[in-house]
Design an enzyme around this catalytic site. Structure first.
Site, PDB file in Angstrom:
ATOM      1  N   HIS A   1     -45.606  21.015  52.514  1.00  0.00           N
ATOM      2  CA  HIS A   1     -45.080  22.160  53.159  1.00  0.00           C
ATOM      3  C   HIS A   1     -43.633  21.549  53.496  1.00  0.00           C
ATOM      4  CE1 HIS A   1     -48.124  25.311  53.808  1.00  0.00           C
ATOM      5  NE2 HIS A   1     -48.869  24.173  53.558  1.00  0.00           N
TER       6      HIS A   1
ATOM      7  N   GLU B   1     -41.261  23.367  54.757  1.00  0.00           N
ATOM      8  CA  GLU B   1     -40.799  24.268  56.060  1.00  0.00           C
ATOM      9  C   GLU B   1     -41.397  23.486  57.313  1.00  0.00           C
ATOM     10  OE1 GLU B   1     -44.816  25.189  56.036  1.00  0.00           O
ATOM     11  OE2 GLU B   1     -43.601  24.869  54.568  1.00  0.00           O
TER      12      GLU B   1
ATOM     13  N   CYS C   1     -47.883  25.030  48.019  1.00  0.00           N
ATOM     14  CA  CYS C   1     -49.148  24.834  48.612  1.00  0.00           C
ATOM     15  C   CYS C   1     -49.851  25.532  47.532  1.00  0.00           C
ATOM     16  CB  CYS C   1     -49.573  25.158  49.974  1.00  0.00           C
ATOM     17  SG  CYS C   1     -50.830  24.416  50.351  1.00  0.00           S
TER      18      CYS C   1
END
Length: 371
Positions: free
Chosen positions: A340, A342, A245
């Site tokens: 993202h 994750e 990001c």
């Protein structure tokens, strides 16, 4: 433009940049994401808060968003993990929030006008007065939110192999890092030392890492000269690098590319991204209002003129609008993604990127041993 509603959080006022998130779930991860510092978040899904708040899904120790706008707030959640309702959670942490707002109309206004300054108030109920104060309020680019949200002290998240020893050591620069990122690096076998955003590179590298990571975070990357300077030192030192990001924007700027502000950004958990290195399409979680300005479909020399970084190409693109979603260096061990992997919340299509970082660190160690 103004909207009336009812308070569903703390009493008071909040000023910030108004943005919207299209996620149907994951409101706890959204409100606890440090990347929303300085922003008032509009959730487009009609009802919010129905499964309450739990401990494990928190992405930071405290809340950094400026405010929250929803259509229908749930005050009596139903979930076996819930320890608190969302409105109580917001109120106890000082976050001003408003419900009974036509969030679809508000979202259309943001899509047409772009992300803009806004305010929520339970004290100044005069629209003209509040609008005038909004116009006089500072831009999100006028403040270093990274310094606000970063950890003040270094800490370590363990990650061990079957023999009980750390497999790989990573230094993670916290520009507003979500907890889920360190957890995923740890699950991949990395011992992660999270350091403040402005930690001198000499101090970070003294921890003898196998790789360096730069996290997500708030603010305008054009104002992030200190972070860019630190990252260039990391790249010059030859350490494997991974950025997510804000970390992707910092890599872009470190390599010499520009960044620009998107009209209303990408914020949601259903964005289609294509990995140009494999041809595969991933459904991914996004939270970014800026993007890297780099050429798609060609490998180019890094524009930064120190001559050390070699060639680079765009590795991922958003299929909705062709925004750059990843960078891959050819001659140095560095890559990054704008979205993202994750999740937290969101799909796990991109979790392979943590293994890609591990493989990059292992291969770099092997090359060093054989040199």
């Amino acid at each position: 433009m103004y909207f009336y509603g009812r308070s569903c959080g703390a009493e008071g006022e909040a000023f910030g940049e108004i943005v919207f998130n299209t996620s149907m779930v994951g409101y706890q991860e959204i409100v606890s994401d440090p990347s929303y510092a300085g922003q008032i978040v509009t959730l487009t899904y009609p009802q919010v808060g129905n499964y309450g708040i739990n401990e494990k899904d928190m992405q930071a120790d405290r809340l950094h968003l400026a405010g929250l706008v929803v259509h229908d707030m749930c005050y009596e959640p139903s979930n076996w993990q819930s320890v608190e309702s969302l409105p109580n959670f917001l109120a106890s942490r000082g976050v001003v929030a408003i419900e009974d707002v036509d969030t679809r109309a508000l979202t259309i206004a943001i899509r047409e006008g772009g992300a803009m300054r806004a305010a929520i108030s339970t004290t100044d109920l005069d629209p003209e007065s509040l609008i005038a104060r909004v116009k006089a309020s500072p831009s999100i680019a006028d403040h270093n939110y990274v310094a606000d949200v970063s950890t003040k002290e270094a800490y370590t998240v363990p990650g061990q192999d079957a023999d009980g020893h750390p497999r790989l050591r990573v230094v993670a620069y916290d520009c507003g890092e979500k907890r889920g990122i360190a957890r995923r690096l740890s699950a991949a076998g990395c011992e992660v030392t999270v350091v403040p955003w402005d930690t001198p590179v000499e101090e970070a590298l003294a921890k003898d890492p196998d790789g360096v990571f730069f996290s997500n975070g708030p603010g305008d990357p054009e104002q992030a000269e200190p972070e860019v300077a630190l990252l260039r030192q990391v790249l010059d030192a030859g350490y494997p690098f991974f950025g997510i990001c804000f970390g992707n924007q910092l890599l872009g700027r470190a390599l010499g590319f520009g960044t620009y502000k998107l009209k209303f950004g990408h914020r949601g958990i259903n964005q289609p991204v294509k990995d140009l290195t494999t041809g595969k399409v991933e459904v991914t979680a996004h939270n970014h209002g800026f993007a890297v300005d780099a050429p798609i479909g060609e490998t180019v020399d890094a524009p930064f003129d120190n001559g050390h970084f070699g060639k680079v190409f765009v590795s991922h693109i958003d299929l909705n609008d062709d925004v750059v979603e990843g960078l891959q260096c050819v001659d140095i061990p560095a890559f990054s993604v704008q979205y993202h992997p994750e999740a937290a919340a969101g799909p796990h299509d991109a979790s392979y990127l943590f293994d890609r970082f591990v493989d990059l660190m292992r291969s770099s160690k092997e090359e060093t041993r054989n040199a």
